[in-house]
Design an enzyme around this catalytic site. Structure first.
Site, PDB file in Angstrom:
ATOM      1  N   TRP A   1      38.254  10.094  27.561  1.00 31.09           N
ATOM      2  CA  TRP A   1      38.048  11.347  26.830  1.00 31.09           C
ATOM      3  C   TRP A   1      37.807  12.446  27.864  1.00 31.09           C
ATOM      4  CZ3 TRP A   1      33.656  14.575  26.856  1.00 31.09           C
ATOM      5  CH2 TRP A   1      33.849  15.748  26.116  1.00 31.09           C
TER       6      TRP A   1
ATOM      7  N   GLU B   1      41.101   9.283  23.657  1.00 26.11           N
ATOM      8  CA  GLU B   1      40.328   9.882  22.555  1.00 26.11           C
ATOM      9  C   GLU B   1      40.616  11.376  22.421  1.00 26.11           C
ATOM     10  OE1 GLU B   1      36.095   9.600  23.143  1.00 26.11           O
ATOM     11  OE2 GLU B   1      35.626  10.461  21.173  1.00 26.11           O
TER      12      GLU B   1
ATOM     13  N   LYS C   1      40.351  15.223  20.408  1.00 22.08           N
ATOM     14  CA  LYS C   1      39.278  16.051  19.865  1.00 22.08           C
ATOM     15  C   LYS C   1      39.852  17.343  19.319  1.00 22.08           C
ATOM     16  CE  LYS C   1      34.646  17.561  21.139  1.00 22.08           C
ATOM     17  NZ  LYS C   1      33.485  17.205  21.934  1.00 22.08           N
TER      18      LYS C   1
ATOM     19  N   ASP D   1      37.554   9.415  16.915  1.00 19.21           N
ATOM     20  CA  ASP D   1      36.120   9.685  16.787  1.00 19.21           C
ATOM     21  C   ASP D   1      35.933  10.409  15.459  1.00 19.21           C
ATOM     22  OD1 ASP D   1      33.682  11.338  16.919  1.00 19.21           O
ATOM     23  OD2 ASP D   1      33.493  10.619  18.976  1.00 19.21           O
TER      24      ASP D   1
ATOM     25  N   HIS E   1      35.713  14.230  15.295  1.00 13.73           N
ATOM     26  CA  HIS E   1      36.710  15.032  16.010  1.00 13.73           C
ATOM     27  C   HIS E   1      37.851  15.555  15.154  1.00 13.73           C
ATOM     28  CE1 HIS E   1      35.526  13.399  20.258  1.00 13.73           C
ATOM     29  NE2 HIS E   1      34.512  13.892  19.575  1.00 13.73           N
TER      30      HIS E   1
ATOM     31  N   HIS F   1      35.329   5.647  17.404  1.00 16.59           N
ATOM     32  CA  HIS F   1      33.976   6.074  17.745  1.00 16.59           C
ATOM     33  C   HIS F   1      33.375   6.490  16.423  1.00 16.59           C
ATOM     34  CE1 HIS F   1      33.834   7.254  22.285  1.00 16.59           C
ATOM     35  NE2 HIS F   1      33.863   5.944  22.092  1.00 16.59           N
TER      36      HIS F   1
ATOM     37  N   ASP G   1      30.753  18.683  15.356  1.00 15.85           N
ATOM     38  CA  ASP G   1      30.748  17.365  15.997  1.00 15.85           C
ATOM     39  C   ASP G   1      29.371  17.105  16.601  1.00 15.85           C
ATOM     40  OD1 ASP G   1      31.614  15.004  17.205  1.00 15.85           O
ATOM     41  OD2 ASP G   1      32.308  16.055  19.000  1.00 15.85           O
TER      42      ASP G   1
ATOM     43  N   ASP H   1      27.244  14.587  16.454  1.00 17.08           N
ATOM     44  CA  ASP H   1      26.854  13.245  16.895  1.00 17.08           C
ATOM     45  C   ASP H   1      25.494  12.800  16.366  1.00 17.08           C
ATOM     46  OD1 ASP H   1      29.126  12.278  18.628  1.00 17.08           O
ATOM     47  OD2 ASP H   1      28.745  14.174  19.608  1.00 17.08           O
TER      48      ASP H   1
ATOM     49  N   ASP I   1      29.313   6.272  18.586  1.00 19.66           N
ATOM     50  CA  ASP I   1      29.136   7.415  19.479  1.00 19.66           C
ATOM     51  C   ASP I   1      28.245   8.450  18.812  1.00 19.66           C
ATOM     52  OD1 ASP I   1      29.316   9.266  21.465  1.00 19.66           O
ATOM     53  OD2 ASP I   1      31.395   9.832  21.101  1.00 19.66           O
TER      54      ASP I   1
HETATM   55  C1  RNT Z   1      32.894  13.767  23.058  1.00 22.98           C
HETATM   56  C2  RNT Z   1      33.437  12.405  22.804  1.00 22.98           C
HETATM   57  C3  RNT Z   1      33.080  11.352  23.804  1.00 22.98           C
HETATM   58  C4  RNT Z   1      31.634  11.426  24.247  1.00 22.98           C
HETATM   59  C5  RNT Z   1      31.200  10.256  25.101  1.00 22.98           C
HETATM   60  C6  RNT Z   1      29.895  10.489  25.739  1.00 22.98           C
HETATM   61  O1  RNT Z   1      33.092  14.618  22.017  1.00 22.98           O
HETATM   62  O2  RNT Z   1      33.098  11.988  21.525  1.00 22.98           O
HETATM   63  O3  RNT Z   1      33.391  10.112  23.290  1.00 22.98           O
HETATM   64  O4  RNT Z   1      30.773  11.508  23.156  1.00 22.98           O
HETATM   65  O5  RNT Z   1      32.187   9.957  25.995  1.00 22.98           O
HETATM   66 ZN    ZN Z   2      33.591   9.966  21.022  1.00 26.05          ZN
END
Ligand code: RNT
Ligand code: ZN
Length: 417
Positions: free
Chosen positions: A184, A225, A227, A258, A261, A285, A293, A295, A325
Site C-alpha cells: 500500500w 491495496e 485507496k 480495505d 477505502h 483489510h 477512512d 480505522d 486494519d
Molecule cells: C492505509 C491502508 C494501509 C495501512 C497500513 C498501516 O489507508 O489501509 O493498509 O492502514 O498499512
Molecule cells: Zn488497509
C-alpha cells in the site's frame, strides 16, 4: 443454564435446517485471521530514527500503556491471543524491524532484522504476513513514493519493496505457510492534478520492477491495496481501485480490498463475488470507516455480517485472505484487538449458521418473501449460544468475561510502562 445446555438447545434449532453445528465449529477453527501488529503501538514501529506517522492516515487518542518495544508489543499480542479463539496470523510492517540500535535504511532491511519476530512466530505457531512501509519516512514527505517523478526516490522505494518480499519469503519458507506481502502506498495529490496518467504509468513500472524478482508462491504471495483518498491526497490517489484491479488481474497478483477505502455507500461485501469471478484469491483489510477512512475497531455490524456471509455462502473461506486494519488509541489496545478479531470470527460463524442452499434456491425460484423472512428470523436465532460454546471449547473466556483479564493485564503490565 450452562453454556453447554444453551448450546445443546441452540444446536437443535440449527439442526432443523440441516446445519451441522459441530462440523461448522471444526471448520471455523481452521480459518486464520491476519491480525495487524500496528494496533498495539499506534502504527509507530521501532525504527531508530522514528518519524511521525504520515501517508494520510491518522491515529487519535492517548490511552496509556502503548507498546514501546518489540518485546512489549509481542507480549500484548500474546495477551490478546489468549482471548481470541482459533489459530491466527500476525501481520507485520517493515517499520517493526529490530536493528539493535543501528540505523538501517529501509532498502537495506534483511530477514535478520526480523529474526525475533520469526522465532516468536515459531514458538507460538503463528503464520506471518508482511507489508513494506512506504510512509513515515523523509523520502515519502511529499506524499509520493513509487510514482514519484524523481527516479532516485522511486528506486529507493522499489528496493524497499524488493527487500520486503525477500523478508516475507524467508518467513514463508521458515514457517511453512506463505506470507502475504501487501503493498500500500500513500501516493496522491491534495488538489486537482493536471496529469493523472503519468504517475499511474510510473507506478505500474515500479510495480513491474518489484515483481520482476520471481519468488515461489509457496513462500510469498503478493497483494496490492487501493485507496480512494487520504488526508492530503483528497483529490487524487495514484493507486486507485481501478488501477490496482487492472494491475492485479493482468499480473496475477491479489487485490486487497480495505473496507475503508471506498465511497461511503459502496460496500466491499458486494465486491467479493465480483472479484472472485476473475481471480482465485482475494485479500481483505477489514476495518470500520466512520464518516471517513477512520480505522475504527471492527464491530459486529451489518456490513461485517454481510462480508462473512459473502465469504461463506460463496465457499470462499480458502480464497479470501482475511486481514484486519484498524488502530484506535482511545481505548485499551489489547481490548481493541480482541473486540475486532472476535467480531471478525463471529461474523464467519454467524454466516456458517445459515441454510445457504435453501436461501439460494428461494432466490432462483423468485420467492423473495421467504428469502426476506428467513434472513430476518435468523438474526434472532440463538447464535450467541453457539459462539459462547465455541469460545469455551477453544479455551478462551466466554462473553464479556475476557475484559477482566485485560483489566488485570492493564494493572500489572500496561500501567507500569
Ligand atoms: C492505509 C491502508 C494501509 C495501512 C497500513 C498501516 O489507508 O489501509 O493498509 O492502514 O498499512
Ligand atoms: Zn488497509
Amino acid at each position: 443454564m450452562t453454556v453447554n445446555e444453551n448450546f445443546k438447545q441452540a444446536k437443535a434449532q440449527y439442526q432443523k435446517w440441516g446445519i451441522e453445528v459441530d462440523q461448522v465449529l471444526d471448520r471455523l477453527k481452521t480459518v486464520p485471521i491476519s491480525i495487524h501488529c500496528w494496533q498495539g503501538d499506534d502504527v509507530a514501529g521501532f525504527e531508530v530514527n522514528q518519524q511521525e506517522l504520515s501517508g494520510g492516515i491518522d491515529v487519535t487518542g492517548n490511552y496509556p500503556g502503548k507498546a514501546k518495544t518489540p518485546a512489549e508489543l509481542r507480549s500484548d499480542i500474546e495477551k490478546a491471543l489468549t482471548l481470541i479463539p482459533g489459530k491466527h496470523r500476525i501481520n507485520l510492517h517493515a517499520i517493526y524491524a529490530e536493528t539493535d540500535g543501528e540505523i538501517v535504511e529501509r532498502d537495506q532491511l534483511e530477514p535478520k532484522h526480523f529474526e525475533n519476530w520469526l522465532n516468536w512466530a515459531k514458538k507460538h505457531d503463528l503464520g506471518l504476513d508482511f507489508n513494506p512501509t512506504l510512509f513515515s519516512h523523509p523520502k515519502a514527505d511529499d506524499g509520493l513514493t513509487l510514482s514519484h517523478p524523481d527516479k532516485k526516490i522511486r528506486d529507493f522505494w522499489i528496493r524497499h519493496c524488493q527487500a520486503s518480499r525477500k523478508i516475507a519469503a524467508y518467513f514463508g519458507k521458515e514457517l511453512g505457510t506463505p506470507t502475504l506481502t501487501n503493498i500500500w502506498i500513500p501516493d496522491g495529490y491534495k488538489d486537482t492534478p493536471t496529469d493523472r496518467l503519468t504517475p499511474r504509468k510510473r507506478l505500474k513500472e515500479s510495480l513491474d520492477e518489484i515483481f520482476s524478482q520471481e519468488i515461489d508462491e509457496a513462500y510469498n504471495i503478493d497483494a496490492v491495496e487501493s485507496k480512494l483518498f487520504g488526508i492530503g491526497s483528497e483529490a487524487y490517489v495514484v493507486g486507485s481501485h481501478e488501477f490496482y484491479m487492472g494491475y492485479a488481474l493482468k499480473n496475477n497478483k491479489l487485490c486487497l480490498l480495505d473496507t475503508g477505502h471506498y465511497h461511503p455507500t459502496e460496500m466491499v461485501s458486494n465486491k467479493i463475488s465480483a472479484m472472485l469471478v476473475y481471480s482465485d484469491k482475494l485479500a481483505l483489510h477489514v476495518s470500520r470507516p466512520v464518516r471517513w477512512d477512520s480505522d475504527h475497531v471492527v464491530i459486529f455490524d451489518d456490513e461485517l455480517k454481510e462480508i462473512g456471509l459473502e465469504i461463506v455462502r460463496n465457499d470462499a473461506l480458502d480464497k479470501v485472505m482475511i486481514g484486519l486494519d484498524f488502530f484506535d488509541a482511545s481505548i485499551n489496545r489489547v481490548a481493541a484487538w480482541t473486540i475486532g478479531t472476535r467480531n471478525m470470527i463471529k461474523s464467519l460463524l454467524y454466516a456458517m449458521l445459515m441454510p445457504h442452499e435453501h436461501l439460494k434456491k428461494l432466490q432462483d425460484e423468485g420467492d423473495f418473501t421467504e428469502r426476506l423472512v428467513l434472513l430476518e428470523e435468523f438474526k434472532t436465532y440463538p447464535f450467541g449460544a453457539i459462539w459462547d460454546y465455541y469460545c469455551e471449547q477453544m479455551g478462551v473466556p466466554v462473553r464479556e468475561n475476557w475484559l477482566e483479564s485485560v483489566r488485570d493485564y492493564e494493572k500489572e503490565v500496561l500501567s507500569q510502562r
